[in-house]
Design a protein around this motif. Structure first.
Motif, PDB file in Angstrom:
ATOM      1  N   ARG A  29       0.834  -1.211   0.000  1.00 59.01           N
ATOM      2  CA  ARG A  29       0.000   0.000   0.000  1.00 59.01           C
ATOM      3  C   ARG A  29       0.865   1.256   0.000  1.00 59.01           C
ATOM      4  O   ARG A  29       0.548   2.242  -0.662  1.00 59.01           O
ATOM      5  N   VAL A  30       1.958   1.220   0.773  1.00 65.65           N
ATOM      6  CA  VAL A  30       2.876   2.362   0.800  1.00 65.65           C
ATOM      7  C   VAL A  30       3.493   2.562  -0.582  1.00 65.65           C
ATOM      8  O   VAL A  30       3.605   3.689  -1.074  1.00 65.65           O
ATOM      9  N   ALA A  31       3.889   1.460  -1.229  1.00 65.08           N
ATOM     10  CA  ALA A  31       4.443   1.557  -2.583  1.00 65.08           C
ATOM     11  C   ALA A  31       3.416   2.128  -3.557  1.00 65.08           C
ATOM     12  O   ALA A  31       3.748   2.935  -4.441  1.00 65.08           O
ATOM     13  N   LEU A  32       2.157   1.742  -3.398  1.00 67.33           N
ATOM     14  CA  LEU A  32       1.092   2.284  -4.232  1.00 67.33           C
ATOM     15  C   LEU A  32       0.920   3.776  -3.963  1.00 67.33           C
ATOM     16  O   LEU A  32       0.766   4.576  -4.904  1.00 67.33           O
ATOM     17  N   ALA A  33       0.955   4.177  -2.687  1.00 67.63           N
ATOM     18  CA  ALA A  33       0.852   5.595  -2.343  1.00 67.63           C
ATOM     19  C   ALA A  33       1.997   6.387  -2.969  1.00 67.63           C
ATOM     20  O   ALA A  33       1.807   7.505  -3.460  1.00 67.63           O
ATOM     21  N   ARG A  34       3.193   5.810  -2.960  1.00 70.25           N
ATOM     22  CA  ARG A  34       4.352   6.485  -3.559  1.00 70.25           C
ATOM     23  C   ARG A  34       4.148   6.688  -5.061  1.00 70.25           C
ATOM     24  O   ARG A  34       4.553   7.698  -5.629  1.00 70.25           O
ATOM     25  N   ALA A  35       3.503   5.719  -5.721  1.00 64.68           N
ATOM     26  CA  ALA A  35       3.200   5.869  -7.142  1.00 64.68           C
ATOM     27  C   ALA A  35       2.117   6.919  -7.372  1.00 64.68           C
ATOM     28  O   ALA A  35       2.146   7.661  -8.347  1.00 64.68           O
ATOM     29  N   LEU A  36       1.154   7.004  -6.445  1.00 70.49           N
ATOM     30  CA  LEU A  36       0.028   7.913  -6.611  1.00 70.49           C
ATOM     31  C   LEU A  36       0.376   9.360  -6.311  1.00 70.49           C
ATOM     32  O   LEU A  36      -0.292  10.272  -6.803  1.00 70.49           O
ATOM     33  N   VAL A  37       1.407   9.586  -5.502  1.00 70.12           N
ATOM     34  CA  VAL A  37       1.671  10.938  -5.009  1.00 70.12           C
ATOM     35  C   VAL A  37       1.999  11.901  -6.148  1.00 70.12           C
ATOM     36  O   VAL A  37       1.780  13.107  -6.037  1.00 70.12           O
ATOM     37  N   SER A  38       2.506  11.384  -7.262  1.00 70.71           N
ATOM     38  CA  SER A  38       2.825  12.245  -8.406  1.00 70.71           C
ATOM     39  C   SER A  38       1.642  12.401  -9.359  1.00 70.71           C
ATOM     40  O   SER A  38       1.792  13.000 -10.427  1.00 70.71           O
ATOM     41  N   ARG A  39       0.483  11.857  -8.982  1.00 69.23           N
ATOM     42  CA  ARG A  39      -0.738  11.947  -9.786  1.00 69.23           C
ATOM     43  C   ARG A  39      -0.474  11.476 -11.218  1.00 69.23           C
ATOM     44  O   ARG A  39      -0.539  12.252 -12.175  1.00 69.23           O
ATOM     45  N   PRO A  40      -0.165  10.180 -11.394  1.00 66.27           N
ATOM     46  CA  PRO A  40       0.240   9.680 -12.721  1.00 66.27           C
ATOM     47  C   PRO A  40      -0.892   9.700 -13.731  1.00 66.27           C
ATOM     48  O   PRO A  40      -2.065   9.574 -13.388  1.00 66.27           O
ATOM     49  N   GLY A  41      -0.514   9.832 -14.994  1.00 58.88           N
ATOM     50  CA  GLY A  41      -1.465   9.655 -16.080  1.00 58.88           C
ATOM     51  C   GLY A  41      -1.562   8.208 -16.490  1.00 58.88           C
ATOM     52  O   GLY A  41      -2.581   7.760 -17.021  1.00 58.88           O
ATOM     53  N   VAL A  42      -0.477   7.452 -16.239  1.00 62.53           N
ATOM     54  CA  VAL A  42      -0.425   6.019 -16.543  1.00 62.53           C
ATOM     55  C   VAL A  42       0.209   5.312 -15.359  1.00 62.53           C
ATOM     56  O   VAL A  42       1.289   5.709 -14.892  1.00 62.53           O
ATOM     57  N   LEU A  43      -0.452   4.271 -14.858  1.00 63.76           N
ATOM     58  CA  LEU A  43       0.095   3.450 -13.778  1.00 63.76           C
ATOM     59  C   LEU A  43       0.330   2.046 -14.326  1.00 63.76           C
ATOM     60  O   LEU A  43      -0.597   1.394 -14.805  1.00 63.76           O
ATOM     61  N   LEU A  44       1.576   1.574 -14.243  1.00 59.61           N
ATOM     62  CA  LEU A  44       1.963   0.241 -14.694  1.00 59.61           C
ATOM     63  C   LEU A  44       2.139  -0.652 -13.476  1.00 59.61           C
ATOM     64  O   LEU A  44       2.862  -0.300 -12.540  1.00 59.61           O
ATOM     65  N   LEU A  45       1.488  -1.803 -13.487  1.00 59.36           N
ATOM     66  CA  LEU A  45       1.516  -2.732 -12.355  1.00 59.36           C
ATOM     67  C   LEU A  45       2.174  -4.029 -12.807  1.00 59.36           C
ATOM     68  O   LEU A  45       1.603  -4.777 -13.601  1.00 59.36           O
ATOM     69  N   ASP A  46       3.395  -4.279 -12.312  1.00 57.06           N
ATOM     70  CA  ASP A  46       4.147  -5.466 -12.721  1.00 57.06           C
ATOM     71  C   ASP A  46       3.991  -6.555 -11.666  1.00 57.06           C
ATOM     72  O   ASP A  46       4.806  -6.678 -10.758  1.00 57.06           O
ATOM     73  N   GLU A  47       2.903  -7.326 -11.757  1.00 59.75           N
ATOM     74  CA  GLU A  47       2.575  -8.398 -10.812  1.00 59.75           C
ATOM     75  C   GLU A  47       2.724  -7.945  -9.354  1.00 59.75           C
ATOM     76  O   GLU A  47       3.400  -8.604  -8.561  1.00 59.75           O
ATOM     77  N   PRO A  48       2.095  -6.832  -8.970  1.00 56.56           N
ATOM     78  CA  PRO A  48       2.339  -6.271  -7.633  1.00 56.56           C
ATOM     79  C   PRO A  48       1.700  -7.058  -6.497  1.00 56.56           C
ATOM     80  O   PRO A  48       2.032  -6.827  -5.337  1.00 56.56           O
ATOM     81  N   PHE A  49       0.794  -7.994  -6.815  1.00 54.28           N
ATOM     82  CA  PHE A  49       0.092  -8.721  -5.756  1.00 54.28           C
ATOM     83  C   PHE A  49       0.508 -10.185  -5.676  1.00 54.28           C
ATOM     84  O   PHE A  49      -0.049 -10.954  -4.898  1.00 54.28           O
ATOM     85  N   GLY A  50       1.484 -10.582  -6.483  1.00 45.70           N
ATOM     86  CA  GLY A  50       1.850 -11.990  -6.590  1.00 45.70           C
ATOM     87  C   GLY A  50       2.396 -12.592  -5.313  1.00 45.70           C
ATOM     88  O   GLY A  50       2.246 -13.797  -5.078  1.00 45.70           O
ATOM     89  N   ALA A  51       3.051 -11.784  -4.457  1.00 46.36           N
ATOM     90  CA  ALA A  51       3.668 -12.316  -3.243  1.00 46.36           C
ATOM     91  C   ALA A  51       2.751 -12.248  -2.030  1.00 46.36           C
ATOM     92  O   ALA A  51       3.149 -12.633  -0.932  1.00 46.36           O
ATOM     93  N   LEU A  52       1.518 -11.784  -2.212  1.00 43.95           N
ATOM     94  CA  LEU A  52       0.599 -11.608  -1.084  1.00 43.95           C
ATOM     95  C   LEU A  52      -0.265 -12.853  -0.889  1.00 43.95           C
ATOM     96  O   LEU A  52      -0.533 -13.596  -1.833  1.00 43.95           O
ATOM     97  N   ASP A  53      -0.715 -13.060   0.355  1.00 42.97           N
ATOM     98  CA  ASP A  53      -1.636 -14.162   0.613  1.00 42.97           C
ATOM     99  C   ASP A  53      -2.988 -13.854  -0.014  1.00 42.97           C
ATOM    100  O   ASP A  53      -3.276 -12.716  -0.393  1.00 42.97           O
TER     101      ASP A  53
END
Length: 268
Positions: A168-192
């Motif tokens: 979630r913190v990593a997602l917040a860090r991506a959001l803080v710059s208000r992106p026009g494009v967000l790329l998600l490279d298997e960000p949930f693969g290591a989660l239960d």
């Protein structure tokens, strides 16, 4: 004179304390300051490593604000596609454009979220989110943390967070710059499984609220159908399937969803 100097120092300290409290209590930036989604276009894109082609004359258009999921087997070209979109690699031939600009390097309106949250352990959570931000970084970082449900964890160290909280913190860090494009490279693969479901709901809510264009790379067909407007299957560097996910949100396990997953798996 000494009494007045001491009094001035006390006042200054009180003002500074009030500023800090106000920073942490301040609401998120208003929606109108957020960057709208930007379209993505690939025209005749080929990428080869030596004599081995990885992507073969790829033509693809992603409208502004769309949520696209890209699935496929290992070696099918998914990671290469992601690296081209974020400007880490250049195509051997063809052109990649985001918005009105040709991609020829890293772009400020494009943010990439990895499977590993990649937090700096020597920085507190708020500072991790606000890394490389401008003068108002505390306000912007706090707003992003509030967006991902961690407004009360800004002063914590990353080491005390769970895996889902770190992401979630990593997602917040991506959001803080208000992106026009967000790329998600298997960000949930290591989660239960439970945390992954929570992150799916969070990602969907934030994407709906912000309106940025999203490209998700995943091996998980169920994840692709749960989140995306559209699913692309890459096989041997070519598009084997391009299908819309025309299902109501929030997504449920229906016969239509099961049939769509079966169709995507057959193409993989």
């Amino acid at each position: 004179m000494e009494i007045f100097a001491a009094t001035d120092a006390d006042v200054a300290a009180s003002v500074r304390a009030a500023e800090i409290r106000a920073t942490f209590a301040r609401p998120p930036a208003p929606p109108q300051t957020r960057r709208p989604g930007e379209p993505i276009r690939l025209s005749g894109v080929t990428k080869s490593f030596g004599a081995r082609p990885v992507l073969r004359r790829l033509d693809l258009y992603v409208p502004a604000g769309q949520f696209l999921a890209v699935v496929g087997r290992s070696g099918g070209g998914k990671t290469t596609l992601m690296r081209l979109l974020c400007g880490l690699d250049a195509p051997t031939s063809g052109e990649v454009r985001i918005g009105e600009r040709r991609v020829d390097g890293l772009m400020p309106q494009v943010r990439l979220l990895f499977q590993d949250p990649r937090l700096a352990p020597w920085q507190r959570v708020l500072a991790n989110v606000g890394i490389a931000r401008g003068p108002a970084w505390r306000e912007e970082a706090y707003a992003a943390l509030k967006d991902v449900g961690l407004a009360d964890r800004g002063r914590d160290w990353p080491s005390v967070l769970s895996g889902g909280q770190k992401q979630r913190v990593a997602l917040a860090r991506a959001l803080v710059s208000r992106p026009g494009v967000l790329l998600l490279d298997e960000p949930f693969g290591a989660l239960d499984a439970l945390t992954r479901t929570e992150m799916h709901r969070l990602t969907e809510r934030i994407w709906t609220g912000h309106g940025f264009t999203t490209v998700l790379i995943t091996h998980d067909v169920a994840e692709a159908v749960a989140l995306a407007d559209r699913v692309l299957v890459l096989r041997a560097g070519e598009i084997a399937l391009d299908v819309a996910v025309d299902l109501p949100r929030p997504r449920e396990e229906t016969a239509e969803a099961a049939e769509l997953k079966r169709r995507i798996l057959a193409a993989v």
